[in-house]
Scaffold this active site. Structure first.
Site, PDB file in Angstrom:
ATOM      1  N   THR A 118      48.034  29.772  40.361  1.00 18.26           N
ATOM      2  CA  THR A 118      47.585  31.169  40.350  1.00 18.26           C
ATOM      3  C   THR A 118      47.374  31.718  41.755  1.00 18.26           C
ATOM      4  O   THR A 118      47.149  30.951  42.711  1.00 18.26           O
ATOM      5  CB  THR A 118      46.253  31.254  39.554  1.00 18.26           C
ATOM      6  OG1 THR A 118      45.702  32.556  39.722  1.00 18.26           O
ATOM      7  CG2 THR A 118      45.224  30.241  40.050  1.00 18.26           C
ATOM      8  N   ASP A 119      47.400  33.037  41.866  1.00 13.75           N
ATOM      9  CA  ASP A 119      47.110  33.696  43.152  1.00 13.75           C
ATOM     10  C   ASP A 119      45.652  33.527  43.557  1.00 13.75           C
ATOM     11  O   ASP A 119      45.299  33.700  44.723  1.00 13.75           O
ATOM     12  CB  ASP A 119      47.477  35.185  43.098  1.00 13.75           C
ATOM     13  CG  ASP A 119      46.800  35.978  41.986  1.00 13.75           C
ATOM     14  OD1 ASP A 119      46.004  35.400  41.221  1.00 13.75           O
ATOM     15  OD2 ASP A 119      47.072  37.189  41.888  1.00 13.75           O
ATOM     16  N   TYR A 145      36.796  28.269  38.261  1.00 10.04           N
ATOM     17  CA  TYR A 145      38.192  28.270  37.788  1.00 10.04           C
ATOM     18  C   TYR A 145      39.155  28.161  38.971  1.00 10.04           C
ATOM     19  O   TYR A 145      39.993  27.252  39.025  1.00 10.04           O
ATOM     20  CB  TYR A 145      38.495  29.544  36.974  1.00 10.04           C
ATOM     21  CG  TYR A 145      39.986  29.774  36.822  1.00 10.04           C
ATOM     22  CD1 TYR A 145      40.778  28.897  36.070  1.00 10.04           C
ATOM     23  CD2 TYR A 145      40.623  30.850  37.454  1.00 10.04           C
ATOM     24  CE1 TYR A 145      42.154  29.092  35.950  1.00 10.04           C
ATOM     25  CE2 TYR A 145      41.995  31.045  37.334  1.00 10.04           C
ATOM     26  CZ  TYR A 145      42.757  30.165  36.582  1.00 10.04           C
ATOM     27  OH  TYR A 145      44.117  30.345  36.473  1.00 10.04           O
TER      28      TYR A 145
END
Ligand code: NAD
Ligand code: TDX
Length: 332
Positions: A118-119, A145
């Protein structure tokens, strides 16, 4: 014909990937998924795949599955920031121990791995910043996360360098589209409005997410599987990094003739994500199909997504009350 193992293939992006893979490859596809609250075998309905329910952090299960696979595409993760703020333990388990377990099996059996990330591993930018994340931007994650996703990327890179595994990594921006769990921003608002509730905007809504349609993300994953260079990382994004959450919610309200209210902000809320996908575009010749300028980059994909949730109420209805109850406890 080979065998492709897809972890987390009963979740949002993974199941859309499996649907695309059934059209694009002759591979035998095996999905391994723990079926957490976010996994649903209905997402794979009608597809010709083998399904195994299980935890990627379970070494004997994963060893056996990877031994029979030529390619492993790794989507499985705990994926929701708000949940990681309530209870980070499952994030450490699935995202870190799970990825470690998979890497050990890949190392032993010489499978080709693609790791989905993810970014958010890069942290965030100021709302008015013109900058974008590139593949060399230093990692600076904010939430449990994103910290566990960052850790999983580091593990993959270490296994590439130290053990010579054949792996690639992609870091993608925020996805939207059919089969996304209704805890997430866009489907939560669509199902709120379908339910006669207002849409819920955290804080002032000035944050920016670089939205991409899930099919564009998965098309990029195929480009990397087919033409990507082993050991490399590719950023994936569709240049939508100028649309605030407020503008997205206004567009949903416009398309659905609804209203929104402001609710409590997310603690530690990341302000702006923006991906520079030049490497993927120039080296692998990828480009997104859902495009447009300004908010029009989202209009077509959102209209299609709204129609999907309207037509598939039975898919999301069962989870709605409990999700909203939890948000209510948080003032959201
Ligand atoms: P999701 O929560 O919808 O699906 C995750 C799936 O993984 C579920 O089916 C769940 O049951 C399964 N899973 C979780 N823990 C597991 C375990 N220990 N063993 C086996 N299966 C397990 O998530 P998503 O939005 O589809 O995200 C998929 C991947 O893409 C994740 O790695 C996420 O970090 C990444 N990603 C997501 C986005 C986004 O916008 N949603 C953007 C970039 C990257
Ligand atoms: O009800 C809401 N109202 C609201 O304003 C919800 C659920 C969210 N928001 C805001 C928070 C974020 O700024 O919308 C934005 C998007 O929120 P999420 O859908 O929770 O996504 P985000 O936290 O940005 O993370 C997503 O993109 C990167 C995915 O969930 C991750 O798995 C992915 O890595």
């Amino acid at each position: 014909m080979g065998t492709m193992l897809v972890t987390g293939g009963a979740g949002f992006i993974g199941s859309n990937f499996v649907r695309m893979a059934c059209e694009r490859t002759d591979d035998h596809i095996v999905v391994v998924d723990k079926l957490t609250y976010a996994g649903n075998t209905a997402n794979l309905g009608g597809l010709d795949v083998e399904f195994v329910q299980g935890d990627i952090a379970e070494p004997s299960l994963i060893d056996g599955l990877v031994a029979n696979a030529d390619t492993v595409v790794h989507f499985a993760a705990e994926s929701h920031n708000d949940n990681s703020l309530r209870d980070p333990s499952s994030f450490v388990h699935s995202n870190l121990i799970g990825t470690f377990t998979l890497l050990e099996a890949v190392r032993k059996h010489n499978a080709r791995l693609h790791h989905i990330s993810t970014d958010e591993v890069f942290g965030d930018l100021a709302v008015d910043s013109p900058e974008r994340f590139t593949e060399t931007t230093p990692y600076n994650p904010s939430s449990p996360y994103s910290a566990t996703k960052a850790g999983s990327d580091h593990l993959v890179r270490a296994w590439i360098r130290s053990f010579g595994i054949e792996a690639t990594i992609s870091n993608c921006s925020n996805n939207y589209g059919p089969y996304q769990h209704i805890e997430k921003f866009i489907p939560r608002q669509i199902t709120n409005l379908l339910d006669g509730r207002p849409a819920k905007l955290y804080g002032t809504g000035e944050q920016v997410r670089d939205w991409i349609h899930v099919d564009d993300h998965n098309d990029a994953v195929f480009a990397i599987l087919e033409r990507g260079h082993i050991g490399e990382t590719y950023n994936i994004g569709a240049d939508n990094d100028h649309i605030t959450n407020k503008r997205v919610i206004e567009l949903i309200c416009e398309l659905m003739d609804g209203k929104f209210v402001h609710v409590a902000d997310r603690p530690g809320h990341d302000q702006r994500y923006a991906m520079d996908a030049t490497k993927l575009r120039t080296e692998l010749g990828w480009s997104p199909k859902y495009t447009g300028t300004g908010v029009d980059g989202l209009r077509e994909g959102l209209a299609q997504t709204i129609a999907w949730y309207r037509d598939n109420e039975s898919w999301w209805r069962g989870a709605k009350e409990a999700v909203e109850k939890q948000y209510e406890l948080q003032g959201q």
